[in-house]
Write a protein that holds these residues in place. Structure first.
Motif: not given
Ligand code: MG
Ligand code: ATP
Length: 258
Positions: A44, A173-174
């Motif tokens: 991240s 991000d995810e």
């Molecule tokens: Mg992360």
């Protein structure tokens, strides 16, 4: 071939803590790159250095270079706000503006960018919602709050909001980690469509997802807790999942750690 993103020697800190060290990679236009690796290895953080979101965190600092189409994003005089317009972001938890209507959520970025005639704005909102495969589900309730949608719909709304300003790159991000399997597949299909127009970088903990959606996969790892995360290898996704060059990658994708 020209590179959309070209990162060299990138190191990022939170205050005195070095979170990631000496990362270099390139990303081709109209491709999907997946970032995988154990928790805390800096996926991240690295993603956020690509659109200058990292420096928004207090103590957030970067060394090294990130080029977008040969322009240094950290060069003197570069406005971080314009960088974030070119490189949009979709987060783990869908985060539509809660008090805004569906329409206004998608229009928000456009309004910031300047004045639009109402009809032109409507056209872009419709096109973006269609682009995010959400139009048919919301076209009759554009004035209802975005927060009234299901989680999967909210995530597609956030994608519509991100693509409305026509960025070059979309960072995710995810994006499916808070979604059910059906909504996850809908987002994965959407990623396949969006890569015709955008360059996509996605962080995921789901190996099947990385294998399904990405052209290239980057594996990040930590030598030990407290050490900075590093890029171990990046290669064609097929190769990473069948015959990676580094043992640690093999161990990670086969579930032996992380
Ligand atoms: Mg992360
Ligand atoms: N806001 C912050 N302040 C200080 N340190 C941070 C901050 N955010 C992350 N870190 C640290 O930076 C390192 C990398 O974290 P990061 O969130 O980038 O990892 P990640 O690979 O995305 O992990 P996950 O898979 O759990 O999301 C970790 O050591 C983490 O504790």
């Amino acid at each position: 071939m020209s590179k959309r993103i070209d990162v060299s020697g990138l190191t990022a800190y939170y205050g005195s803590h070095k979170a990631i060290e000496d990362i270099s990679m390139t990303v081709e236009p109209r491709s999907v790159t997946a970032f995988i690796g154990p928790s805390g290895c800096g996926k991240s953080t690295f993603l956020r250095t690509l659109n200058r979101m990292h420096e928004v965190t207090s103590g957030g600092r970067v060394e090294g270079k990130v080029l977008l189409d040969d322009e240094d994003l950290y060069g003197t005089g570069v406005d971080p706000v314009s960088v974030r317009r070119e490189i949009g972001m979709v987060f783990q938890r869908p985060n539509p503006f809660p008090t805004m209507s569906i329409f206004d959520n998608v229009a928000a970025g456009l309004r910031l960018n300047g004045s639009y005639k109402k009809s032109a704005l409507s056209d872009v909102v419709e096109k973006s919602l269609k682009g995010a495969n959400l139009w048919n589900e919301v076209k009759d309730r554009l004035n209802k709050p975005g927060s009234g949608l299901s989680g999967g719909q909210q995530q597609r709304l956030c994608i519509a909001r991100a693509i409305a300003v026509e960025p070059k790159v979309l960072l995710m991000d995810e994006p499916c980690s808070a979604l059910d399997p059906i909504s996850t597949l809908a987002i994965e299909d959407l990623i396949g469509e969006l890569k015709e127009r955008f360059t996509i970088v996605i962080v995921t903990h789901n190996m099947q997802q990385a294998a399904r959606v990405s052209d290239r996969t980057a594996f990040f790892n930590l030598a030990a807790v407290g050490q900075p995360g590093k890029l171990i290898e990046i290669d064609d996704t097929e190769r990473i999942f069948s015959n990676p060059s580094v043992q640690a990658t093999e161990d990670y994708i086969s579930g032996r750690f992380g």
